[in-house]
Design a protein around this motif. Structure first.
Motif, PDB file in Angstrom:
ATOM      1  N   LEU A   1       0.828  -1.210   0.000  1.00  0.00           N
ATOM      2  CA  LEU A   1       0.000   0.000   0.000  1.00  0.00           C
ATOM      3  C   LEU A   1       0.863   1.261   0.000  1.00  0.00           C
ATOM      4  O   LEU A   1       0.524   2.275  -0.613  1.00  0.00           O
ATOM      5  N   THR A   2       1.998   1.192   0.688  1.00  0.00           N
ATOM      6  CA  THR A   2       2.924   2.322   0.691  1.00  0.00           C
ATOM      7  C   THR A   2       3.467   2.595  -0.708  1.00  0.00           C
ATOM      8  O   THR A   2       3.519   3.755  -1.163  1.00  0.00           O
ATOM      9  N   GLU A   3       3.878   1.543  -1.420  1.00  0.00           N
ATOM     10  CA  GLU A   3       4.391   1.708  -2.781  1.00  0.00           C
ATOM     11  C   GLU A   3       3.323   2.318  -3.683  1.00  0.00           C
ATOM     12  O   GLU A   3       3.604   3.165  -4.532  1.00  0.00           O
ATOM     13  N   ALA A   4       2.077   1.896  -3.492  1.00  0.00           N
ATOM     14  CA  ALA A   4       0.982   2.454  -4.286  1.00  0.00           C
ATOM     15  C   ALA A   4       0.779   3.930  -3.988  1.00  0.00           C
ATOM     16  O   ALA A   4       0.635   4.750  -4.906  1.00  0.00           O
ATOM     17  N   CYS A   5       0.782   4.279  -2.720  1.00  0.00           N
ATOM     18  CA  CYS A   5       0.572   5.685  -2.342  1.00  0.00           C
ATOM     19  C   CYS A   5       1.673   6.583  -2.910  1.00  0.00           C
ATOM     20  O   CYS A   5       1.396   7.670  -3.435  1.00  0.00           O
ATOM     21  N   LEU A   6       2.914   6.143  -2.807  1.00  0.00           N
ATOM     22  CA  LEU A   6       4.028   6.941  -3.345  1.00  0.00           C
ATOM     23  C   LEU A   6       3.878   7.131  -4.852  1.00  0.00           C
ATOM     24  O   LEU A   6       4.105   8.229  -5.383  1.00  0.00           O
ATOM     25  N   THR A   7       3.482   6.080  -5.543  1.00  0.00           N
ATOM     26  CA  THR A   7       3.341   6.147  -6.997  1.00  0.00           C
ATOM     27  C   THR A   7       2.189   7.052  -7.404  1.00  0.00           C
ATOM     28  O   THR A   7       2.308   7.868  -8.331  1.00  0.00           O
ATOM     29  N   ILE A   8       1.074   6.940  -6.715  1.00  0.00           N
ATOM     30  CA  ILE A   8      -0.094   7.774  -7.030  1.00  0.00           C
ATOM     31  C   ILE A   8       0.199   9.240  -6.729  1.00  0.00           C
ATOM     32  O   ILE A   8      -0.148  10.132  -7.515  1.00  0.00           O
ATOM     33  N   ARG A   9       0.879   9.503  -5.606  1.00  0.00           N
ATOM     34  CA  ARG A   9       1.228  10.891  -5.280  1.00  0.00           C
ATOM     35  C   ARG A   9       2.200  11.487  -6.286  1.00  0.00           C
ATOM     36  O   ARG A   9       2.255  12.715  -6.456  1.00  0.00           O
ATOM     37  N   ALA A  10       2.937  10.642  -6.977  1.00  0.00           N
ATOM     38  CA  ALA A  10       3.866  11.130  -8.008  1.00  0.00           C
ATOM     39  C   ALA A  10       3.158  11.407  -9.334  1.00  0.00           C
ATOM     40  O   ALA A  10       3.802  11.822 -10.302  1.00  0.00           O
TER      41      ALA A  10
ATOM     42  N   ALA B   1     -10.069   2.572   0.007  1.00  0.00           N
ATOM     43  CA  ALA B   1     -10.380   3.722   0.864  1.00  0.00           C
ATOM     44  C   ALA B   1      -9.161   4.153   1.671  1.00  0.00           C
ATOM     45  O   ALA B   1      -8.947   5.350   1.902  1.00  0.00           O
ATOM     46  N   LEU B   2      -8.347   3.198   2.095  1.00  0.00           N
ATOM     47  CA  LEU B   2      -7.119   3.528   2.822  1.00  0.00           C
ATOM     48  C   LEU B   2      -6.176   4.351   1.932  1.00  0.00           C
ATOM     49  O   LEU B   2      -5.619   5.363   2.368  1.00  0.00           O
ATOM     50  N   VAL B   3      -6.010   3.896   0.676  1.00  0.00           N
ATOM     51  CA  VAL B   3      -5.129   4.613  -0.248  1.00  0.00           C
ATOM     52  C   VAL B   3      -5.710   5.988  -0.584  1.00  0.00           C
ATOM     53  O   VAL B   3      -4.969   6.971  -0.705  1.00  0.00           O
ATOM     54  N   GLN B   4      -7.013   6.059  -0.724  1.00  0.00           N
ATOM     55  CA  GLN B   4      -7.653   7.362  -0.958  1.00  0.00           C
ATOM     56  C   GLN B   4      -7.344   8.322   0.179  1.00  0.00           C
ATOM     57  O   GLN B   4      -7.012   9.495  -0.044  1.00  0.00           O
ATOM     58  N   ALA B   5      -7.459   7.836   1.405  1.00  0.00           N
ATOM     59  CA  ALA B   5      -7.206   8.695   2.564  1.00  0.00           C
ATOM     60  C   ALA B   5      -5.759   9.165   2.609  1.00  0.00           C
ATOM     61  O   ALA B   5      -5.474  10.284   3.064  1.00  0.00           O
ATOM     62  N   ALA B   6      -4.837   8.339   2.120  1.00  0.00           N
ATOM     63  CA  ALA B   6      -3.415   8.680   2.174  1.00  0.00           C
ATOM     64  C   ALA B   6      -2.934   9.506   0.989  1.00  0.00           C
ATOM     65  O   ALA B   6      -1.844  10.085   1.046  1.00  0.00           O
ATOM     66  N   THR B   7      -3.735   9.578  -0.081  1.00  0.00           N
ATOM     67  CA  THR B   7      -3.294  10.289  -1.290  1.00  0.00           C
ATOM     68  C   THR B   7      -4.193  11.446  -1.703  1.00  0.00           C
ATOM     69  O   THR B   7      -3.810  12.264  -2.533  1.00  0.00           O
ATOM     70  N   ASP B   8      -5.410  11.499  -1.145  1.00  0.00           N
ATOM     71  CA  ASP B   8      -6.405  12.501  -1.562  1.00  0.00           C
ATOM     72  C   ASP B   8      -6.715  12.385  -3.059  1.00  0.00           C
ATOM     73  O   ASP B   8      -7.051  13.375  -3.708  1.00  0.00           O
TER      74      ASP B   8
END
Length: 336
Positions: free
Chosen positions: A138-147, A175-182
């Motif tokens: 999930l962390t790797e996904a969040c970093l990629t989406i935020r980029a 929903a967790l990734v949504q909360a972490a990336t907006d």
């Protein structure tokens, strides 16, 4: 007496979890109902938002439960998610996969390169249900989406029906990734159209019938795609959920289980019902049994209640029975 719900349809799209089976258990009535669909010569497609298994494994599971199923009859949200990515990305693009080996395989078959780390510089993220997903994924996904990467979710189901009850679904992790990336993902599965459209196209069909248990995915997906739909009360959504559903999640027919498919269509249609009278208040309904109401005939009472409330309003409503037979029907439906 009308024909059955199958009449006039050239494919039936079956949801799986909560409609055909729960985990490793076939839902009562499903085997006989689907066998009759086959006997009538109507093609079937098993349309699942679960992206954790390949189509062959889904078919094998159905066969193990006693159904006659082939992988060509299975349409998964993993397939739909990979196809959506292939439509938007150049061949050979790197895609971070948060999901099962089945999802990795579909991304690869779509001509894209599946990777697992932000350091691999992926241009997209695809997310599907997999019980082995961990914090690192999930962390790797969040970093990629935020980029700035494209984000596709195979589906948004927050829960998954199992023989033990409701377990977390892909939507809970999304929903967790949504909360972490907006950020908000594109969705390939129900209630969006890509999965359903691909299933219909695979059968070369023009007049599909959708069958499902869940208002926010199966029913909303069918409404969104302009398909007639039968809701069954064997999975997630309840009689109260149906009664209080908004217009974008209202089926034309409702049955206790899949056996409604092979009954006269007018029996399952939501509308006024012989034997039941419904009085509508500003925020309440009163159900009364009339001549012809049969003991245990709770489903027809539900169809009458839905027709009356949907014509007048929507949202929460108090329901009461005016007599013993009406009260018994409401108890059976969980509406008392």
């Amino acid at each position: 007496m009308s024909g059955t719900l199958l009449d006039g349809h050239d494919v039936v799209l079956f949801d799986l979890d909560g409609t055909v089976f729960r985990g490793g258990e076939l839902i009562p009535g499903a085997l006989e109902a689907i066998q009759e669909v086959h006997r009538r010569g109507v093609p079937v497609r098993y349309v699942t938002n679960n992206a954790s298994k390949p189509d062959q494994a889904v078919a094998d599971h159905l066969v193990g439960l006693g159904l006659d199923a082939d992988r060509t009859e299975v349409s998964t949200s993993a397939q739909a998610g990979a196809a959506m990515l292939a439509e938007k990305l150049p061949p050979g693009s790197k895609v971070l996969v948060v999901g099962s080996p089945a999802l990795v395989s579909e991304v690869d078959k779509a001509g894209l390169v599946p990777v697992r780390e932000f350091a691999d510089e992926p241009v997209a993220v695809v997310q599907g249900l997999y019980t082995e997903i961990g914090y690192r994924d999930l962390t790797e996904a969040c970093l990629t989406i935020r980029a700035g990467a494209l984000w596709v979710s195979c589906n948004g189901d927050r829960t998954l029906p199992t023989e033990r009850g409701l377990a977390p679904g892909n939507g809970a992790l999304v929903a967790l990734v949504q909360a972490a990336t907006d950020q908000e993902p594109l969705v390939a599965g129900k209630p969006e159209r890509p999965l359903l459209d691909r299933a219909v196209a695979s059968a070369g069909a023009e007049a599909p019938l959708m069958v499902g248990d869940r208002l926010d995915t199966d029913i909303a997906g069918a409404v969104n795609a302009g398909m007639p739909v039968l809701m069954v009360l064997t999975g997630v959504s309840t009689a109260r959920d149906l009664l209080e559903a908004t217009a974008d999640m209202r089926p034309g027919h409702v049955g206790a289980d899949l056996r409604a498919l092979n009954r006269p269509a007018d029996e399952a249609a939501i509308g006024a019902q012989p034997g039941w009278q419904v009085r509508v208040g500003s925020d309440s309904l009163e159900l009364a049994a009339q001549a012809g109401a049969q003991p245990g005939d709770a489903m027809s009472a539900l169809r009458a209640l839905c027709a009356a409330w949907w014509a007048a309003s929507s949202g929460p409503v108090a329901v009461r029975g005016a007599d013993e037979r009406a009260q018994d029907a409401l108890r059976q439906l969980g509406l008392a």
